[in-house]
Scaffold this active site. Structure first.
Site, PDB file in Angstrom:
ATOM      1  N   LYS A  75       0.843  -1.196   0.000  1.00 44.22           N
ATOM      2  CA  LYS A  75       0.000   0.000   0.000  1.00 44.22           C
ATOM      3  C   LYS A  75       0.875   1.241   0.000  1.00 44.22           C
ATOM      4  O   LYS A  75       1.836   1.333   0.772  1.00 44.22           O
ATOM      5  CB  LYS A  75      -0.913  -0.036   1.225  1.00 44.22           C
ATOM      6  CG  LYS A  75      -1.942   1.078   1.306  1.00 44.22           C
ATOM      7  CD  LYS A  75      -2.865   0.836   2.498  1.00 44.22           C
ATOM      8  CE  LYS A  75      -3.896   1.946   2.659  1.00 44.22           C
ATOM      9  NZ  LYS A  75      -4.796   1.697   3.805  1.00 44.22           N
ATOM     10  N   SER A 145      -9.329   2.555   2.841  1.00 43.10           N
ATOM     11  CA  SER A 145      -8.311   3.212   2.034  1.00 43.10           C
ATOM     12  C   SER A 145      -7.385   2.254   1.307  1.00 43.10           C
ATOM     13  O   SER A 145      -6.584   2.668   0.478  1.00 43.10           O
ATOM     14  CB  SER A 145      -7.477   4.124   2.934  1.00 43.10           C
ATOM     15  OG  SER A 145      -6.836   3.355   3.954  1.00 43.10           O
ATOM     16  N   SER A 169     -10.526   0.182   6.824  1.00 45.37           N
ATOM     17  CA  SER A 169      -9.818   0.284   5.547  1.00 45.37           C
ATOM     18  C   SER A 169      -9.276  -1.019   4.996  1.00 45.37           C
ATOM     19  O   SER A 169      -8.791  -1.046   3.870  1.00 45.37           O
ATOM     20  CB  SER A 169      -8.652   1.269   5.684  1.00 45.37           C
ATOM     21  OG  SER A 169      -9.132   2.558   5.957  1.00 45.37           O
TER      22      SER A 169
END
Length: 429
Positions: A75, A145, A169
Site C-alpha cells: 500500500k 483506504s 480500511s
C-alpha cells in the site's frame, strides 16, 4: 491454470518443490497486470524490470523463507527502499525514503517479491481518492483506504498485498472486492515506516485469496500461538452471531449475508448462538470517531505548516479541529475503549469466534464514496483480530462478505477457525 491464478499457499508449495520459480510467477502476475490494470487501476507504481530483478534475486537465494517467491503488493503509504512512497499526496509525489518499512523488511526477508505500490486514499485517511476501480464492476469503488491492495488481490494481479486499517480500511475492501483479508491484533505488526494517522488505531494487515494465504503471512510475522493448534473440528465450534450496535443501518444485503453465513454454519453442525453485546458498546462507534479525529490533529500538522497549499482541505480541517474534539471527550473515549476490550475478551474461550457484518452493503457506485466503516471501526478500537470472508452477492451481483473476530492476541486460533468455517461460509471457494 496460469501461475497468477494460484493462491499464495498453492504457489508457495510449488515454489518450495521447484516446479515454479519466482521469476515465472512474477512474470505471470505482470502479464495479468498488463491485461487488467487499464481497467482496475490498482497500482500507483510498478516497474516490471525491477519486479523481475527482485524475483531473480529470490530465485538465487540459498535459503527459502516462508514467503519465498510470492509477489507482494505494498500500500502506497508504506515505505519501500526501491520504490517511491507518494501517500497519494502531491506533497510526496516521487518521494523515495531509501529504506523499507518494518513490515516490508519482514516480507522481503522471508523471500517475498515486492512487486509494486498499490493505490490508496490520500494518507490512508481522506482527501484524494485512489483511481482504483472495483474489478467486478469498474463503475463501483473497491473501498478504501486499501483500495489498490484489495482490488489487485481480488483481480488476480497479486497473491498477497499489505493493507492498513484505522477505521475499516482493510476488512471493508475485502468484502467489496470478494477476497480474504486479515486485520491482526493491534501492534503485533510493527508500523514503523507507515504513515501514522492514529497510534491507537493504525493496524497493518494483509489480503489473500484463501485462509491459508493469510496464515502464511501470519507465520512470517511470528504471530503468537501459531504452533498451538485449535484442537477441535468444525462441529465443536461455538460461534456468536453478532448483529452489533449498528445493525439498523446495515443494507438488506449485508443483513442477509450475516444470517446466511450463520445458517450455513448451523447446517454444518456448528453451534451458532445470538450474541448481544453489553450496554457500553452502544457508544463505541462514537468513541472510535473521537479518538480518530483527536489523534489525527497532530498527524498532519507538519504538512499543514510546511505545505499548506498542497494539503487537502480535509486534512487542514482536521488539524484545525473542525469536529471540536475536547480533551475530556478523548479521555472518556479511551476509558470506554478499555472497558469494552475487557468485556469482549471475557466472551472467550466460551466462544471460538464472533461472526458479524464486514461492511454496510455492496460497494457504492463511483470513486468518491469508498463506503462506511461503521461495521469495522469498533473492532479496530477494540484491538482485536478480524478476518474477512466472502459470503454471497448483493442485488447488483457485487460481493458481500462477513467477518469473524477473536479476542486480543487470539490471531492464531482465529486463523484456525477461518480455515474450518471458510469452506462453509464461502462455498464458491
Amino acid at each position: 491454470m496460469e501461475p497468477w491464478q494460484l493462491t499464495a499457499s498453492a504457489a508457495a508449495a510449488r515454489l518450495r518443490d521447484g516446479t515454479l520459480t519466482a521469476e515465472a510467477l512474477t512474470r505471470s502476475c505482470l502479464e495479468r497486470i498488463a491485461e487488467r490494470e487499464p481497467v482496475t487501476k490498482a497500482f500507483s507504481y510498478i516497474d516490471p524490470v525491477l519486479a523481475l530483478s527482485n524475483a531473480r534475486k529470490v530465485d538465487k537465494a540459498y535459503a527459502k523463507g516462508i514467503l519465498h517467491g510470492l509477489p507482494f503488493g505494498v500500500k502506497d503509504m508504506i515505505d519501500t527502499a526501491d520504490m517511491p512512497t507518494s501517500h497519494n499526496s502531491p506533497i510526496y509525489e516521487g518521494l523515495r525514503q531509501g529504506r523499507d518499512a518494518a513490515c516490508v523488511a519482514v516480507a522481503r526477508g522471508e523471500g517475498a517479491v515486492i512487486l509494486g505500490k498499490t493505490d490508496t486514499v490520500e494518507f490512508a485517511a481522506g482527501g484524494r481518492r485512489a483511481l482504483t476501480r472495483n474489478p467486478h464492476d469498474p463503475a463501483r469503488t473497491p473501498g478504501g483506504s486499501s483500495s489498490g491492495s484489495g482490488a489487485a488481490v481480488a483481480d488476480g494481479m497479486l497473491p498477497l498485498a499489505f493493507g492498513t486499517q484505522t477505521g475499516g480500511s482493510l476488512i471493508r475492501p475485502a468484502s467489496f472486492n470478494g477476497c480474504y483479508g486479515m486485520k491482526p491484533t493491534h501492534g503485533v505488526v510493527n508500523s514503523e515506516g507507515a504513515k501514522r494517522y492514529s497510534h491507537t488505531l493504525d493496524t497493518i494487515g494483509w489480503y489473500g485469496r484463501a485462509p491459508e494465504d493469510l496464515r502464511l503471512v501470519a507465520e512470517a510475522f511470528r504471530l503468537f500461538g501459531l504452533d498451538i493448534p485449535l484442537g477441535k473440528p468444525l462441529r465443536q465450534l461455538r460461534i456468536g452471531l453478532c448483529r452489533g450496535p449498528n445493525w439498523d443501518v446495515a443494507a438488506a444485503e449485508s443483513q442477509a449475508a450475516l444470517l446466511l453465513a450463520g445458517q450455513r454454519l448451523d447446517a454444518a453442525g456448528v453451534a451458532v448462538e445470538a450474541l448481544e453485546l453489553p450496554a457500553p458498546f452502544r457508544d463505541i462507534t462514537e468513541a472510535q470517531r473521537i479518538i480518530l479525529l483527536g489523534e489525527g490533529r497532530g498527524a498532519f500538522l507538519g504538512e499543514y505548516l510546511a505545505a499548506h497549499g498542497l494539503l487537502h482541505q480535509d486534512f487542514r480541517e482536521r488539524v484545525e479541529n473542525f469536529a471540536g474534539i475536547t480533551p475530556a471527550a478523548q479521555v472518556a473515549a479511551y476509558d470506554l475503549a478499555g472497558e469494552c476490550r475487557k468485556l469482549f475478551d471475557g466472551l472467550f474461550p466460551g466462544l471460538d469466534a464472533v461472526l458479524t457484518p464486514a461492511a454496510k452493503g455492496e460497494a457504492p457506485v463511483g470513486r468518491q464514496d469508498t463506503g462506511d466503516p461503521v461495521f469495522n471501526s469498533m473492532w479496530t478500537l477494540l484491538h482485536v483480530p478480524c478476518i474477512g470472508i466472502p459470503c454471497t452477492t448483493g442485488p447488483n451481483g457485487m460481493p458481500v462478505g462477513v467477518q469473524i473476530v477473536g479476542p486480543r492476541f487470539g490471531d492464531a486460533a482465529l486463523l484456525d477457525v477461518a480455515a474450518l468455517v471458510a469452506p462453509v461460509i464461502d462455498p464458491a471457494r
